[in-house]
Design an enzyme around this catalytic site. Structure first.
Site, PDB file in Angstrom:
ATOM      1  N   SER A 145      26.496 -20.197 -24.921  1.00  0.00           N
ATOM      2  CA  SER A 145      26.924 -21.315 -25.771  1.00  0.00           C
ATOM      3  C   SER A 145      27.782 -20.801 -26.910  1.00  0.00           C
ATOM      4  O   SER A 145      28.739 -21.452 -27.321  1.00  0.00           O
ATOM      5  CB  SER A 145      25.705 -22.050 -26.328  1.00  0.00           C
ATOM      6  N   ASN A 146      27.466 -19.620 -27.418  1.00  0.00           N
ATOM      7  CA  ASN A 146      28.267 -19.045 -28.500  1.00  0.00           C
ATOM      8  C   ASN A 146      29.652 -18.622 -28.011  1.00  0.00           C
ATOM      9  O   ASN A 146      30.575 -18.523 -28.792  1.00  0.00           O
ATOM     10  CB  ASN A 146      27.558 -17.826 -29.098  1.00  0.00           C
TER      11      ASN A 146
ATOM     12  N   LYS B  55      15.926 -15.895 -20.779  1.00  0.00           N
ATOM     13  CA  LYS B  55      16.241 -16.094 -22.190  1.00  0.00           C
ATOM     14  C   LYS B  55      15.641 -17.428 -22.568  1.00  0.00           C
ATOM     15  O   LYS B  55      15.983 -18.463 -21.987  1.00  0.00           O
ATOM     16  CB  LYS B  55      17.758 -16.140 -22.433  1.00  0.00           C
TER      17      LYS B  55
END
Lengths: 372, 372, 372, 372
Positions: free
Chosen positions: B103-104, B229
């Site tokens: 997402s980053n 994660k």
């Protein structure tokens, strides 16, 4: 809609977006033969010649069908033969237009290249069957403005006439404020798209983001934003959008409105018409196009009692489609029309019992369809 | 992880998936020069040579960074120079590994081709700076099984070592039952992927779908699924996953576990360690890698009081990153590290006041970072 | 906590709120005999004499149990005998305090009068068993400020020492902005409540409303707001709340903090302690109080490896409690402790198969519990 | 509706539920004077005499108004004078019936005793103004079956004719399966209630729980379940419910259907009628009863064009009511009708700017209202 919309937007091909767009699409270096190779023997290499000439196809009130996308049951490759067959069947049933790459078209399961092949295949099939005037709406939503624009350009290249655009939602919590970012997104896409935009309001597909009538009416002021599909089912909003956008027209022609307002499901067809809507863009029409068309015709002819009777059959048939989505509609097509196949993995294939139930769920609707 | 994982999976290139995969990726007919052309002058044409040799890079406990993706402020094109600079900066700070296209990394804003360039650029930069042993995890989630597999193959081609996979969610209501479809999806992707899979549980990114510890432990039995994660922040689940997956190992080595359990945010680093977790894969490490590393080192050395003191600074700095996401972290990098730029449209660019507030929000953390 | 908190707030009984409060509670005109009549023969008429003397019972770190509420299997009337028996059993197991009318206590299934009887019964049972110093926390959330205050007063009347307050959520979309209305609500309730307030952050119970660490820390400045229960499971937030509230104290005493931060589930007990938390207020302690206590004791004694081993058993047992909630925990009590009964309708009664599965789900935890 | 519904259900008063119910309600030992005392001087002690005689008031198609509840601006005590005034004003405007304790009536902000006073006050005011035949629907939703039954009994005692019941939702994840528990809840409440039940489907008020047409049609088979209010806005569902329930009638009389289907908002009035619905139960009628009535009358008279024109004004006025809920509607009443006051805390009081905007938002609608 901008007057030059039917001309080739070749001029745009020099801007920054496009260089990237064409390249990224993987098409710049691909020939028709490459594309053919990708789709396998079922794909006719002349498909992508079609879009070369862009004629304007008007967007008028009526019944639009977000077509299913079909796949080979073994390989899951795009089945262009069935896609073409289905498009022509719907056109012959009298629908107003088709839409590729909506939720029913499994757009999220297709690569950019496959999307173009589906649209080009549909365009070619319609043309060859004598429906060269029937417009094709193409799903072009994306998370980034530039990808949405890229999809609009690719849709245009493949023969699409209009782009159905969902708002981005992945980073919605970062929009500031949500409405402002959404407005900027649609206006930017509309500025750069070679084809007119139809706003797609479908909260269930975008993390619950629900566009208000205020935002939709504001966006309707853009010359290249020409309609909305409301799958939210909110007919109060639909009524406000109709009222708000009508005021934007010098003179409002209900048979050819500047801004087309469509219901996103067949189960609220006459409800939408009662609220001033112009028709539907509904998945159920894949399985019962004539029933959807007739319901609306009866209503527009003032035969409300007959229309209401037919709407009830449509709404009850739609219940199966709504609950089981693309899987259910494909099962229904397989059971009642002899084709349909399965969705791409990981969507499950129906169990025999499900197929039986779904066939049954559509029974009354199919009986009605066959009687028309 | 399967023993043959470090060898070239060329053999797989004959299966059904792959023909489609490579073609669709637009890479089959593209040369390195084509790719270079797409990215513009900032892109070094030797990048894609790197992946040719696939060495095995182990996945061990530690701090992994989901790297930001950087763009030209004018054109929004991928800025490979900054991507390379950032990767090396993090490597020199001592992180254990990098992850592209999380997402980053604005994965949803990138084309398949751009994703490969970002990963290849990162691999090349690490190699040239002497970090050829540092693993790269690549975000490979998709709505269809075949696109997820395609992304895994492309990640492998570009030099990725592991694939971080989100479950599909667009048609979640049609999954039957949800858990079964999810299990089949991950197992199918793991079967076909040339690189090992790391499960990504991030409900906020997939319409709220939250994978249970039962599902994760069941998936951990696949030889090509090697970690998870957890961005859900549920440390009770993390504890159950650690307990459940440890039992799958003949002998459990906490320094080199068969299944790696990572916290998805830096604000629960030591909480995750207390629960048996192995480290973090957290966005905040883009801005304060040393503080994230030191917090974990102190805890692992048994210096709990010092670790707790540092964790509080990290958690409070993370609050800004959590609230303002990629926009906030990029603003923080711009303010404190002199680079960062903006996210792709339609994500808004911070106002001067926001930048000021965010700079301030990271202040204590940066002071700590500089002291390390 | 305000120093005068242990004195009778009789003075307040002249204010506007109270006139309404007492009247509406239906208690003003009811004698103990009336209350007795309502609860049937199992209810000892001396119960409501207890609260007359209000001694201060400190709120210290440890294990608090949100007690189940028990009902007659036939009539669904409140079963005060079992409520008393359960309270004493938990006290003897060594828990720090009890909480009535949490989600485990089926508060939403009780009338105001029943709530008082449950609390008064618990107080009386504890006193008679020699636990007169054990504090009782009472769930007092409501949609209106005045009802929340009424519940706090009634809790005080019935012998409650602290009020656990959920934020209102029914009209959340009308809060303006959400945080401001929430702040005003808690401050108003804290101003008027005769007993100190513990904030209850449980998004799942209030339409997803999740209070931020900023709001919680801001509320902690009120002298009559003394703690928070975080059922959100967000240990990053917990860490920020601990850090932010510690700064509010002149001198921070971890064994007797001014603001108590509790984890809302047992599956993140040591994770919460690692983040600086002070203990738990967790439903699982209804079924395995000693295991919950021992896990925390081991951790606080620095025996982290043993604590981690025990935490895993607790977390895995909690999985059944989390999935099946009050129904599962009651079934577990019935199976392993010989009492429990059923929840009030419409909550379903477990099938024999469910009871068997749930008994099994708690097995390892019960074995551990019996060994302590 | 059961034929004996108009007789006193005194016989039921011996069953298990009731003993608890009456006691818990705090009414058993309260005299009218006690109740009077609770409400203060503004409350006429003769109010609760009214219900003694229970005449049957039919539930017919039309416009029903979920009345606002009014409070003293200083004390927030129930303002029975304004409640009575408002009820009579609506009756004189020609509405078909009133509903107390809906979301507009701030039911969640009222004690059981206050709820009875509001209903009794409304009944008495209608009777005294010559509207003794106008039915009153009373909101009776609760989390437990027994409290819902208690509320139905109290509603009957206070002069209510029908009970509007929301499904319980607090423990929804434990329902097994959701639909079965919901069916059992409604059937149990209908069995025990002295007055007929109207199902209330309002997902926004119950954590998103949305009852399907299948469940509603199944419940319609209970003789004491006589209608549904659909606030979900789903007119496709409304159409299916109308079709499905009509089949349950020996002979269907659209002017007096056995099962009444009402739209929950005025912005889809004619859409609901087009789908076969029978009218509305909508908050906007508090501010513009005549416009709501006229819109429906015009449609039923076949004057569709005029009806559509009026619906657009109603829908646009409703937009303000929808966005700002009870706060906005009260502000509108205050601005345009000279009374309204504020909602109970913690609901915020409008700022002068908000009041101005909201007054403006209702302007066109009020102009229309005054012209009728």
């Amino acid at each position: 809609m901008a007057p030059h919309n039917d001309s080739s937007p070749a001029g745009n091909f020099t801007n920054g977006f496009n260089g990237m767009a064409l390249q990224s699409s993987g098409l710049s270096s691909l020939t028709v033969e490459d594309l053919t190779a990708e789709l396998g023997s079922s794909y006719d290499s002349s498909t992508l010649d079609t879009p070369v000439s862009h004629v304007k196809r008007p967007l008028v009130p009526g019944v639009y069908v977000p077509t299913m996308c079909f796949f080979d049951k073994e390989t899951e490759d795009v089945d262009t033969v069935t896609i073409a067959h289905h498009a022509v069947r719907l056109a012959r049933a009298g629908v107003t237009g088709l839409a590729t790459q909506g939720s029913n078209g499994e757009a999220v399961h297709l690569t950019h290249t496959e999307r173009q092949v589906v649209t080009a295949t549909t365009r070619k099939a319609l043309n060859e069957a004598g429906f060269s005037q029937m417009p094709i709406i193409v799903g072009c939503g994306a998370q980034s403005t530039r990808e949405a624009v890229l999809l609009c350009r690719q849709a245009w290249q493949a023969g699409g006439d209009y782009a159905l655009v969902l708002p981005p939602s992945y980073y919605a919590p970062l929009f500031a404020p949500s409405s402002q970012t959404i407005l900027e997104f649609f206006n930017a896409v509309a500025d750069a798209s070679p084809i007119p935009i139809i706003i797609y309001n479908y909260p269930g597909a975008v993390n619950g983001m629900d566009m208000s009538s205020d935002i939709i009416v504001q966006l309707a002021q853009h010359p290249n934003i020409v309609g909305v599909k409301l799958t939210c089912g909110n007919t109060g909003k639909l009524n406000r959008v109709v009222a708000g956008t009508r005021k934007l027209s010098k003179e409002y022609d209900p048979l050819n409105p500047d801004f087309l307002v469509l219901a996103g499901s067949a189960d609220f067809s006459i409800q939408a018409l009662a609220a001033g809507g112009h028709g539907i863009l509904a998945g159920l029409a894949n399985i019962a196009p004539k029933a959807c068309i007739k319901t609306i015709e009866l209503w527009n002819q003032g035969k409300h009692t007959e229309a209401q009777g037919m709407q009830e059959v449509v709404s009850q048939g739609d219940w199966t489609a709504i609950q089981d989505g693309v899987i259910g509609v494909k099962a229904g097509l397989e059971e009642w029309a002899g084709y349909g196949g399965y969705c791409r993995s990981p969507l499950p294939r129906p169990t025999p019992e499900q197929s039986k139930n779904w066939k049954n769920g559509f029974k009354d609707l199919i009986m009605l369809e066959k009687s028309l």
